[in-house]
Design a protein around this motif. Structure first.
Motif: not given
Length: 197
Positions: A1-29
């Motif tokens: 399976m090929k997975l493309l992970h895109i983040d687009s928030s400018a908030l870095g470590d404070y970003s909720v969308s980054r946190q959630l996208s990382a959680d989704i990718v970790a679960e897929l892994k």
């Protein structure tokens, strides 16, 4: 399976969308042993906004655009961290979309209408919003999820899921509850996607 992970928030470590996208990718892994991940951080390494020169295949920017399209088309699953900025998506994410939405590659015009050419992939959007936009008086202001649904559908993506944390700017308590609710939904969502694949 090929997975493309895109983040687009400018908030870095404070970003909720980054946190959630990382959680989704970790679960897929965890659920897919054969996963190959490509990652793009559109805030840390922003793309040029589209111009005719950027689209020229003879330029470095044009070649980069071809790479972006090929990367998107080759992916089986795409996970996109997409915060709502001023009722829409971030300009960083819009730049990426403008580079992958290419006539003849990801869609085409026919006598019967538009045909999306990016069929057969699963897209999961990690959506974060400061206010409440699913229901209520501000639902008409949602030009984030509605735009992404329409755009990806135009490209042929019909398997689209949102993992949403809403109202994260209302209060710290609301943010914590909303993020936890989104995180709790991820394992069953990923399991359902794995069965459908």
């Amino acid at each position: 399976m090929k997975l493309l992970h895109i983040d687009s928030s400018a908030l870095g470590d404070y970003s909720v969308s980054r946190q959630l996208s990382a959680d989704i990718v970790a679960e897929l892994k965890q659920q897919a042993s054969d996963i190959q991940i490509s990652y793009r951080d559109l805030a840390a390494q922003p793309l040029l906004h589209w111009t005719p020169a950027v689209a020229d295949a003879g330029t470095a920017e044009g070649r980069e655009g071809n790479t972006l399209v090929e990367e998107f088309l080759a992916s089986d699953v795409v996970v996109i961290g997409a915060p709502m900025y001023n009722f829409g998506i971030s300009s960083q994410l819009k730049s990426w979309i403008d580079r992958i939405a290419v006539a003849g590659k990801t869609f085409r015009y026919t006598e019967q209408g538009v045909e999306g050419l990016a069929k057969g992939k699963q897209v999961i959007i990690a959506s974060s919003r400061g206010g409440m936009y699913v229901d209520g008086p501000f639902a008409a202001f949602d030009h984030q999820e509605t735009y992404l649904t329409a755009l990806l559908g135009f490209l042929g993506v019909t398997d689209l899921t949102f993992v949403r944390a809403e109202g994260v700017a209302i209060s710290p308590e609301n943010k914590e509850q909303s993020v936890k609710s989104a995180q709790n939904a991820i394992p069953s969502l990923v399991a359902k996607l794995a069965k459908a694949a």
